[in-house]
Design a protein around this motif. Structure first.
Motif, short mmCIF file in Angstrom:
data_model
loop_
_atom_site.label_atom_id
_atom_site.label_comp_id
_atom_site.label_asym_id
_atom_site.label_seq_id
_atom_site.Cartn_x
_atom_site.Cartn_y
_atom_site.Cartn_z
N GLU A 1 0.81 -1.22 0.00
CA GLU A 1 0.00 0.00 0.00
C GLU A 1 0.85 1.27 0.00
O GLU A 1 0.32 2.38 -0.11
CB GLU A 1 -0.93 0.00 1.22
N SER A 2 2.14 1.13 0.14
CA SER A 2 2.98 2.33 0.22
C SER A 2 3.04 3.04 -1.13
O SER A 2 3.32 2.42 -2.15
CB SER A 2 4.39 1.95 0.65
N PRO A 3 2.80 4.37 -1.13
CA PRO A 3 2.89 5.11 -2.41
C PRO A 3 4.33 5.17 -2.92
O PRO A 3 4.56 5.48 -4.09
CB PRO A 3 2.37 6.50 -2.04
N LEU A 4 5.31 4.89 -2.04
CA LEU A 4 6.71 4.96 -2.46
C LEU A 4 7.11 3.77 -3.33
O LEU A 4 8.10 3.83 -4.06
CB LEU A 4 7.63 4.98 -1.23
N LEU A 5 6.36 2.69 -3.21
CA LEU A 5 6.74 1.45 -3.91
C LEU A 5 6.61 1.62 -5.43
O LEU A 5 5.62 2.13 -5.92
CB LEU A 5 5.84 0.31 -3.43
N PHE A 6 7.63 1.15 -6.15
CA PHE A 6 7.56 1.17 -7.63
C PHE A 6 6.41 0.31 -8.12
O PHE A 6 6.14 -0.74 -7.53
CB PHE A 6 8.83 0.55 -8.23
N ALA A 7 5.81 0.73 -9.22
CA ALA A 7 4.72 -0.07 -9.79
C ALA A 7 5.20 -1.47 -10.14
O ALA A 7 4.55 -2.47 -9.86
CB ALA A 7 4.16 0.63 -11.02
#
Ligand code: ADP
Length: 546
Positions: A98-104
């Motif tokens: 759920e982290s927005p930092l994680l690459f797609a």
């Protein structure tokens, strides 16, 4: 997890790390210790790459192939791990997907592997961030503060161990360099010793050569037939060749202060190739000289030879090591405002990754004792000092190409062309001061053949004794004599008969030595041994006019 268990883990990691001074081993040990003792976690370790802007995956435990692919190289400042490397702050997540930092790209892989909890800590040493240490787990329980602390403590241990490993490898590199420098110093000492030896040998060899050449020229004057004259010419030419080899040896063995003169590059190449001819023959190296007419350059011929010898030597070594044979092409071409020399070999060439470094001092790929790594850097320095250029490339057909450009001489500096002096009308009376009877005798006979008369004095004292007795027009004196040398004789002559001191000609086996050059600078003619009748006639004629 129990605090005592944490301590145990930390202790295991620390003691494993303290045993290693090799970076790769430090990384392996750290990961093994960490995952082995903590159990089910997935761990990965990234280090900042040499470019300073990416993180490289240097080790992992439990990563799937897909996740490993995503993690291989990460930009610093982006993504979860890149963020930690940039900020230096620990990152703890309970639901990593759920982290927005994680690459797609990473999101799918993380989800597929069922990873939920995630913690990433920076690895530091001396205030610098060296990389990151990350743990992931599939179970829903989050990482506890104690576990995060444990990971941070472990990362600190890894940082210290990496820094130690770096210091250790730096120390080793310095030690290696010290060893190499030491070997070079020994090499330089050896060279100096060889130089001393060569200077001594040259003197010894040049005297007999003077006698041989002189006798042959005298014999040729009374030779009964053309056939005998031809044979005598061969002896004379071979003696001159031997004298040339001795002079070459002297030039290379001794370092003389640079002296620029008008220098014909092709002549210098011929000298160098002559010096190497025998070795080339032994090692099956065929030389292809290709000299187009080119104007002279304004250069120190000794230094130009040194550069050419380095290039030719390197080509020789490269071809010998690779194939035990080779073809060396040396080209001279006039270029715009310069003379271009190309030294081309058909050896293995220079690996592209070495090309930018070959002109660095001490850069060598040769085993100790064979290469000092100084040849090209010294050559580069010499060429730059001459306002020229030196560069290297690989030939499309294989082998290395070295290009050398020296600017052509401008208008010759103000020295006027030597005045052609008229032959003296009367025969001259000459005093010969030599320590070797045979050299003196042949010189006396040669002078006689020129229409002069000569008295022989063996040594400086005998010479001075004779000065009072006879009225001499010219004095020849050997520069290097036991007891009283040529310079001492000259000084004493100056006191007794100053006009005669001005008409003194010095003879030496080593006209490029500092002693001989100093005398020439004081205005006295210096005749290099051995010499031809023509040279002798010219120097006597000039001295008599003084
Ligand atoms: P050294 O010859 O003592 O190693 P140099 O400065 O003369 O030092 O040369 C540096 C390096 O450049 C050599 O060790 C070799 O790797 C490379 N090199 C020079 N000339 C050639 C050549 N003709 N062919 C291949 N490599 C060469």
């Amino acid at each position: 997890m129990e605090p005592s268990r944490h301590l145990e883990i930390l202790h295991t990691v620390a003691s494993a790390l303290s045993r290693s001074l090799d970076v790769e081993e430090v990384l392996r040990t750290a990961l093994a210790a960490l995952t082995h003792v903590t159990g089910h976690e997935i761990s990965s370790l990234h280090l900042v790459a040499a470019d300073g802007s990416t993180l490289q995956l240097r080790g992992d435990r439990g990563l799937s192939e897909r996740l490993r692919g995503v993690n291989r190289a990460l930009p610093i400042g982006e993504g979860l791990i890149g963020h930690v490397a940039a900020s230096g702050q620990t990152l703890t997540l309970t639901a990593v997907t759920e982290s927005p930092l994680l690459f797609a790209a990473a999101r799918d892989a993380v989800a597929a592997d069922g990873i939920r909890g995630f913690v990433c800590v920076p690895i530091r040493a001396q205030g610098r961030i060296l990389g990151t240490l990350s743990l992931g787990r599939q179970v829903p329980e989050p990482f506890t503060p104690a576990e995060v602390q444990l990971l941070e403590a472990t990362a600190d241990q890894i940082g210290v161990a990496l820094d130690n490993a770096r210091l250790y490898s730096e120390l080793r590199r310095q030690l290696e360099e010290l060893k190499r420098t030491q070997a070079q110093l020994i090499h330089a000492e050896k060279l100096a010793a060889v130089g001393e030896l060569a200077a001594g040998v040259a003197h010894e060899i040049n005297n007999p050569l003077t006698t041989i050449l002189g006798e042959v020229q005298l014999l040729a004057m009374s030779a009964p037939s053309e056939e005998v004259r031809d044979r005598l010419r061969v002896i004379a030419e071979e003696s001159a060749r031997a004298a040339g080899i001795v002079q070459n040896l002297l030039l290379f063995a001794r370092v003389y202060p640079p002296q620029r003169t008008l220098c014909v590059v092709a002549d210098q190449i011929k000298r160098v190739l002559g010096l190497k001819a025998y070795q080339f023959q032994l090692d099956n190296v065929r030389v292809v000289p290709d000299f187009a007419p080119a104007p002279p350059v304004w250069a120190d011929d000794n230094q130009v030879q040194q550069v050419l010898l380095n290039l030719v030597q390197n080509a020789h070594q490269a071809m010998r090591a690779a194939r035990g044979r080779g073809v060396l092409t040396v080209r001279v071409r006039p270029a715009e405002g310069a003379v271009r020399v190309e030294v081309l070999d058909d050896g293995p060439g220079i690996p592209p990754e070495h090309l930018p470094r070959i002109f660095d001092p001490f850069y060598t790929t040769k085993p100790p004792g064979e290469g000092s790594g100084l040849g090209l850097s010294v050559s580069y320095g010499i060429v730059s000092e001459h306002g020229g250029r030196l560069w290297a490339e690989n030939r499309p057909e294989g082998g290395a190409a070295f290009h050398l450009e020296l600017p052509i001489a401008g208008p010759a500096p103000s020295s006027a062309p030597p005045r052609e002096l008229p032959l003296p009308s009367r025969p001259l009376h000459v005093l010969l001061v030599e320590d070797e009877r045979r050299v003196a005798d042949v010189l006396a006979s040669l002078l006689k053949s020129l229409g002069h008369t000569a008295d022989v004095a063996i040594g400086g004292r005998d010479g001075l004794a004779r000065v009072g007795a006879g009225a001499y027009d010219v004095v020849f004196v050997d520069l290097k004599m036991p007891e009283m040398d040529g310079r001492e004789f000259w000084a004493a002559l100056e006191v007794r008969a100053a006009p005669l001191a001005r008409r003194t000609i010095f003879m030496t086996g080593n006209p490029r030595s500092p002693e001989a050059q100093a005398i020439e600078a004081e205005g006295a003619p210096v005749l290099g041994k051995p010499f031809t009748l023509k040279e002798l006639a010219a120097v006597v004629r000039t001295a008599a006019q003084r």
